[in-house]
Design a protein around this motif. Structure first.
Motif, PDB file in Angstrom:
ATOM      1  N   LEU A 406      23.242 -31.130   0.629  1.00  0.00           N
ATOM      2  CA  LEU A 406      22.329 -31.948   1.171  1.00  0.00           C
ATOM      3  C   LEU A 406      22.911 -32.753   2.615  1.00  0.00           C
ATOM      4  CD1 LEU A 406      21.742 -34.321  -1.793  1.00  0.00           C
ATOM      5  CD2 LEU A 406      20.686 -32.199  -1.277  1.00  0.00           C
ATOM      6  N   GLN A 407      22.111 -32.431   3.636  1.00  0.00           N
ATOM      7  CA  GLN A 407      22.497 -33.063   4.939  1.00  0.00           C
ATOM      8  C   GLN A 407      21.667 -34.348   5.236  1.00  0.00           C
ATOM      9  OE1 GLN A 407      20.867 -31.907   8.948  1.00  0.00           O
ATOM     10  NE2 GLN A 407      22.786 -31.160   9.312  1.00  0.00           N
ATOM     11  N   PHE A 408      22.386 -35.281   5.561  1.00  0.00           N
ATOM     12  CA  PHE A 408      21.985 -36.753   5.879  1.00  0.00           C
ATOM     13  C   PHE A 408      21.917 -36.834   7.319  1.00  0.00           C
ATOM     14  CE2 PHE A 408      23.178 -36.778   1.535  1.00  0.00           C
ATOM     15  CZ  PHE A 408      22.289 -37.392   0.801  1.00  0.00           C
ATOM     16  N   ASP A 409      20.830 -36.732   7.866  1.00  0.00           N
ATOM     17  CA  ASP A 409      20.485 -37.313   9.535  1.00  0.00           C
ATOM     18  C   ASP A 409      20.346 -38.786   9.744  1.00  0.00           C
ATOM     19  OD1 ASP A 409      20.031 -37.267  12.074  1.00  0.00           O
ATOM     20  OD2 ASP A 409      19.293 -35.387  12.081  1.00  0.00           O
ATOM     21  N   LEU A 410      21.520 -39.501   9.943  1.00  0.00           N
ATOM     22  CA  LEU A 410      21.164 -40.922   9.998  1.00  0.00           C
ATOM     23  C   LEU A 410      20.313 -41.213  11.435  1.00  0.00           C
ATOM     24  CD1 LEU A 410      24.408 -42.163   8.614  1.00  0.00           C
ATOM     25  CD2 LEU A 410      22.313 -41.380   7.416  1.00  0.00           C
ATOM     26  N   ALA A 411      20.631 -40.564  12.344  1.00  0.00           N
ATOM     27  CA  ALA A 411      19.889 -40.702  13.545  1.00  0.00           C
ATOM     28  C   ALA A 411      18.286 -40.575  13.531  1.00  0.00           C
ATOM     29  CB  ALA A 411      20.264 -39.684  14.652  1.00  0.00           C
ATOM     30  N   THR A 412      18.076 -39.482  12.838  1.00  0.00           N
ATOM     31  CA  THR A 412      16.570 -39.209  12.770  1.00  0.00           C
ATOM     32  C   THR A 412      15.942 -39.498  11.241  1.00  0.00           C
ATOM     33  OG1 THR A 412      16.869 -36.991  11.932  1.00  0.00           O
ATOM     34  CG2 THR A 412      16.745 -37.441  14.270  1.00  0.00           C
ATOM     35  N   SER A 413      16.594 -40.123  10.370  1.00  0.00           N
ATOM     36  CA  SER A 413      16.353 -40.370   8.919  1.00  0.00           C
ATOM     37  C   SER A 413      15.493 -39.333   8.256  1.00  0.00           C
ATOM     38  CB  SER A 413      15.273 -41.743   8.975  1.00  0.00           C
ATOM     39  OG  SER A 413      15.966 -42.779   9.453  1.00  0.00           O
ATOM     40  N   ARG A 414      16.356 -38.245   8.208  1.00  0.00           N
ATOM     41  CA  ARG A 414      15.898 -37.189   7.903  1.00  0.00           C
ATOM     42  C   ARG A 414      16.823 -36.586   6.795  1.00  0.00           C
ATOM     43  NH1 ARG A 414      14.268 -31.755  11.163  1.00  0.00           N
ATOM     44  NH2 ARG A 414      16.572 -31.548  11.512  1.00  0.00           N
ATOM     45  N   LEU A 415      16.420 -35.901   5.791  1.00  0.00           N
ATOM     46  CA  LEU A 415      17.572 -35.153   4.651  1.00  0.00           C
ATOM     47  C   LEU A 415      16.946 -33.657   4.795  1.00  0.00           C
ATOM     48  CD1 LEU A 415      19.255 -35.405   2.254  1.00  0.00           C
ATOM     49  CD2 LEU A 415      16.904 -35.285   0.589  1.00  0.00           C
ATOM     50  N   GLY A 416      18.042 -32.767   4.842  1.00  0.00           N
ATOM     51  CA  GLY A 416      17.954 -31.564   4.651  1.00  0.00           C
ATOM     52  C   GLY A 416      18.508 -31.105   3.404  1.00  0.00           C
ATOM     53  N   PHE A 417      17.749 -29.989   2.552  1.00  0.00           N
ATOM     54  CA  PHE A 417      18.318 -29.772   1.423  1.00  0.00           C
ATOM     55  C   PHE A 417      18.028 -28.134   1.354  1.00  0.00           C
ATOM     56  CE2 PHE A 417      13.863 -31.239   0.961  1.00  0.00           C
ATOM     57  CZ  PHE A 417      13.292 -30.264   0.043  1.00  0.00           C
ATOM     58  N   SER A 418      19.008 -27.720   0.297  1.00  0.00           N
ATOM     59  CA  SER A 418      19.161 -26.082   0.291  1.00  0.00           C
ATOM     60  C   SER A 418      18.661 -25.602  -0.756  1.00  0.00           C
ATOM     61  CB  SER A 418      20.593 -25.847   0.328  1.00  0.00           C
ATOM     62  OG  SER A 418      21.291 -26.043  -0.813  1.00  0.00           O
ATOM     63  N   SER A 419      18.032 -26.524  -1.775  1.00  0.00           N
ATOM     64  CA  SER A 419      17.925 -25.945  -3.323  1.00  0.00           C
ATOM     65  C   SER A 419      19.330 -25.229  -3.590  1.00  0.00           C
ATOM     66  CB  SER A 419      16.754 -24.728  -3.247  1.00  0.00           C
ATOM     67  OG  SER A 419      16.354 -24.705  -4.693  1.00  0.00           O
ATOM     68  N   LEU A 420      19.269 -24.621  -4.988  1.00  0.00           N
ATOM     69  CA  LEU A 420      20.459 -24.178  -5.671  1.00  0.00           C
ATOM     70  C   LEU A 420      20.999 -23.052  -5.039  1.00  0.00           C
ATOM     71  CD1 LEU A 420      22.009 -24.453  -8.315  1.00  0.00           C
ATOM     72  CD2 LEU A 420      20.726 -22.897  -9.365  1.00  0.00           C
ATOM     73  N   LEU A 421      22.402 -23.465  -4.548  1.00  0.00           N
ATOM     74  CA  LEU A 421      23.173 -22.323  -3.776  1.00  0.00           C
ATOM     75  C   LEU A 421      23.430 -20.965  -4.624  1.00  0.00           C
ATOM     76  CD1 LEU A 421      25.615 -24.693  -1.827  1.00  0.00           C
ATOM     77  CD2 LEU A 421      23.441 -23.605  -1.259  1.00  0.00           C
ATOM     78  N   HIS A 422      23.416 -21.012  -6.020  1.00  0.00           N
ATOM     79  CA  HIS A 422      23.766 -19.947  -6.771  1.00  0.00           C
ATOM     80  C   HIS A 422      22.471 -18.991  -6.636  1.00  0.00           C
ATOM     81  CE1 HIS A 422      25.666 -22.460 -10.225  1.00  0.00           C
ATOM     82  NE2 HIS A 422      26.378 -22.551  -9.093  1.00  0.00           N
ATOM     83  N   ASN A 423      21.515 -19.192  -6.111  1.00  0.00           N
ATOM     84  CA  ASN A 423      20.327 -18.283  -5.607  1.00  0.00           C
ATOM     85  C   ASN A 423      20.810 -17.725  -4.557  1.00  0.00           C
ATOM     86  OD1 ASN A 423      18.856 -18.955  -8.167  1.00  0.00           O
ATOM     87  ND2 ASN A 423      17.838 -20.598  -6.910  1.00  0.00           N
ATOM     88  N   LYS A 424      21.586 -17.928  -3.765  1.00  0.00           N
ATOM     89  CA  LYS A 424      22.034 -17.371  -2.529  1.00  0.00           C
ATOM     90  C   LYS A 424      23.450 -16.739  -2.757  1.00  0.00           C
ATOM     91  CE  LYS A 424      19.893 -20.514   0.625  1.00  0.00           C
ATOM     92  NZ  LYS A 424      18.887 -21.346  -0.394  1.00  0.00           N
ATOM     93  N   LYS A 425      24.096 -16.664  -3.995  1.00  0.00           N
ATOM     94  CA  LYS A 425      25.144 -15.961  -4.185  1.00  0.00           C
ATOM     95  C   LYS A 425      26.259 -16.720  -3.747  1.00  0.00           C
ATOM     96  CE  LYS A 425      22.576 -12.752  -6.260  1.00  0.00           C
ATOM     97  NZ  LYS A 425      22.256 -12.731  -7.523  1.00  0.00           N
ATOM     98  N   THR A 426      26.068 -18.011  -3.798  1.00  0.00           N
ATOM     99  CA  THR A 426      27.530 -18.816  -3.208  1.00  0.00           C
ATOM    100  C   THR A 426      27.293 -20.244  -3.969  1.00  0.00           C
ATOM    101  OG1 THR A 426      28.538 -19.767  -1.412  1.00  0.00           O
ATOM    102  CG2 THR A 426      26.022 -19.950  -1.292  1.00  0.00           C
ATOM    103  N   GLY A 427      28.065 -21.069  -3.533  1.00  0.00           N
ATOM    104  CA  GLY A 427      28.254 -22.360  -4.398  1.00  0.00           C
ATOM    105  C   GLY A 427      29.190 -23.160  -3.533  1.00  0.00           C
ATOM    106  N   CYS A 428      29.171 -24.710  -3.977  1.00  0.00           N
ATOM    107  CA  CYS A 428      29.592 -25.891  -3.010  1.00  0.00           C
ATOM    108  C   CYS A 428      31.302 -25.656  -3.408  1.00  0.00           C
ATOM    109  CB  CYS A 428      29.296 -26.961  -3.703  1.00  0.00           C
ATOM    110  SG  CYS A 428      27.701 -27.617  -3.011  1.00  0.00           S
ATOM    111  N   SER A 429      31.753 -25.057  -4.283  1.00  0.00           N
ATOM    112  CA  SER A 429      33.365 -24.685  -4.426  1.00  0.00           C
ATOM    113  C   SER A 429      33.855 -23.474  -3.426  1.00  0.00           C
ATOM    114  CB  SER A 429      33.684 -24.491  -5.832  1.00  0.00           C
ATOM    115  OG  SER A 429      33.009 -23.200  -6.147  1.00  0.00           O
ATOM    116  N   SER A 430      32.910 -23.151  -2.622  1.00  0.00           N
ATOM    117  CA  SER A 430      33.067 -21.880  -1.654  1.00  0.00           C
ATOM    118  C   SER A 430      33.682 -22.091  -0.304  1.00  0.00           C
ATOM    119  CB  SER A 430      32.030 -20.640  -1.669  1.00  0.00           C
ATOM    120  OG  SER A 430      31.464 -20.350  -2.906  1.00  0.00           O
TER     121      SER A 430
END
Length: 438
Positions: A406-430
């Motif tokens: 999840l990316q929080f852009d405070l300047a533009t008040s926007r959230l970016g989100f990736s959906s589940l990273l396992h579907n991209k063959k990776t994860g947050c512990s990488s």
């Protein structure tokens, strides 16, 4: 006895602190290692603070307004100073309280630290001290840098109750001007953005991260997640009722969920609950302080009924705090397979959807039982337990955030989100935390 991992971490922090004191290196981004506590399910990190520098453990709260630390139990630092009342720093915090001394020039700014895990608040001195944090280029960790007069709030020891063992405060990542993301951005003049990527593992070697600054956010095997984010506006709740200064805008992060689908079919619900009323009640919040997503009672019942029907598997006896549990032998394939219906939070349009796959919707509670990992949050109402707070219709909790960037852009008040990273063959512990480039 401290683990070898923590002994090594302590050595690296203190060695790098000595390096940071000798360099004028200006980072493009900063990174915190994040670990999940097995007992409390809180996410915590460590930073070095004070003179002489010591590593401190902090529970992370996405919506808290600032860093706060227990100053009552052995806070020793030659560089700690109180923030004067009527100073620029005090005004920046939005504080409306000061100590009252005989000499007004000695008055100190007062802020209101809040423990989101026990809903406990108090008031104490707003202060400043040096803090050290590791830099990153988005791929690898870099030098440790320092911020000499980093703002934080002192707190009494009693407010630590309910935090992960050993934690001495809260790392506040809120959307206000004295939160950690805002202060780091101001200190190093990088974009007022930060990203959260929480690992589902409680292993001390399988960590997630908080990255302050812009991407790239590169995960093994060389995948830059910043290039594949979906974006939705962050919604301001103008009626925060948390803390000692009620009535101001909330520092927490809300998004505009318009409807919910399970297995592609829309769930019937009272859509008025998805918007704020005149008192700030309702809406959808993202929270690291809530282990599992909570839903207002009527929404919860509708989602559970729809999920059970779409899954088509008989339920087994419930395991608290969940009500819909299933035999894993009956679900078939894997939790991310086609047999587990996705849960979709539909955002600003039908084409912008936060999809919750099986790995984030199901919780394993035994060797052969998995439960729908959502909790009944109760009916929407106003509660006052000494500290007033705003009930929220949907709180997207930690389990549903894990292994999503999840990316929080405070300047533009926007959230970016990736959906589940396992579907991209990776994860947050990488993320790469294996070395420090001194």
């Amino acid at each position: 006895m401290a683990s070898l991992f923590h002994c090594l971490l302590l050595f690296l922090i203190l060695f790098s602190v000595s390096t940071a004191q000798k360099t004028s290196f200006r980072p493009k981004a900063l990174v915190l290692r994040v670990t999940k506590d097995e007992s409390t399910l809180q996410y915590y990190t460590r930073v070095a603070q004070r003179t002489p520098a010591i590593p401190i453990k902090l529970s992370i709260d996405l919506g808290s307004e600032f860093l706060w630390v227990d100053c009552e139990n052995g806070y020793n630092s030659s560089t700690k100073k109180p923030v004067p009342c009527r100073s620029a720093q005090c005004s920046l915090s939005g504080s409306k309280a000061c100590t009252s001394n005989t000499n007004p020039s000695d008055d100190v700014c007062i802020e209101s630290p809040h423990n989101p895990f026990t809903n406990t608040g108090t008031a104490d001195e707003f202060s400043q001290d040096i803090i050290y944090i590791q830099s990153t280029d988005g791929k690898n960790p870099g030098k440790v840098v320092n911020v000499p007069k980093f703002l934080f709030t002192c707190a009494p020891t009693f407010i630590l109750e309910g935090l992960a063992k050993g934690a001495v405060g809260i790392a506040g990542l809120g959307g206000n001007k004295v939160s950690m993301p805002s202060l780091f951005s101001a200190a190093f003049s990088f974009p007022r953005k930060f990203a959260v990527c929480l690992s589902s593992s409680t292993s001390e070697t399988q960590n997630g991260a908080v990255i302050f600054g812009d991407g790239p956010y590169v995960l093994s095997p060389g995948i830059d997640i910043s290039k594949s984010l979906t974006y939705t506006p962050l919604v301001l709740n103008r009626k925060s009722l948390i803390g000692c200064f009620p009535g101001e805008a909330s520092a927490e992060y809300f998004i505009g969920v318009r409807s919910i689908k399970v297995g592609g079919k829309q769930v019937p619900l009272n859509s008025t609950l998805l918007s704020f009323d005149e008192d700030g009640h309702g809406g959808t919040k993202i929270s690291t302080a809530t282990p599992y997503t909570t839903l207002e009672t009527s929404i919860y019942k509708a989602v559970v009924d729809a999920f059970v029907k779409a899954l088509g598997v008989p339920t087994v006896p419930a395991v608290s705090p969940f009500t819909a549990c299933f035999s894993t032998l009956k679900i078939g394939s894997t939790v991310n397979g086609p047999d587990v219906p996705p849960i979709d939070f539909v955002l600003q349009s039908e084409k912008v959807v936060w999809r919750i796959h099986g790995a984030n919707s199901l919780v394993f509670v035994g060797s052969d039982v998995a439960c729908l990992g959502f909790v009944d949050g109760g009916p929407l109402h106003f509660v006052d337990w000494g500290i007033k707070f705003t009930p929220t219709a949907i709180v997207i909790g930690g389990h549903q955030i894990e292994d999503n960037l999840l990316q929080f852009d405070l300047a533009t008040s926007r959230l970016g989100f990736s959906s589940l990273l396992h579907n991209k063959k990776t994860g947050c512990s990488s993320f790469n935390f294996t070395s420090i480039d001194d």
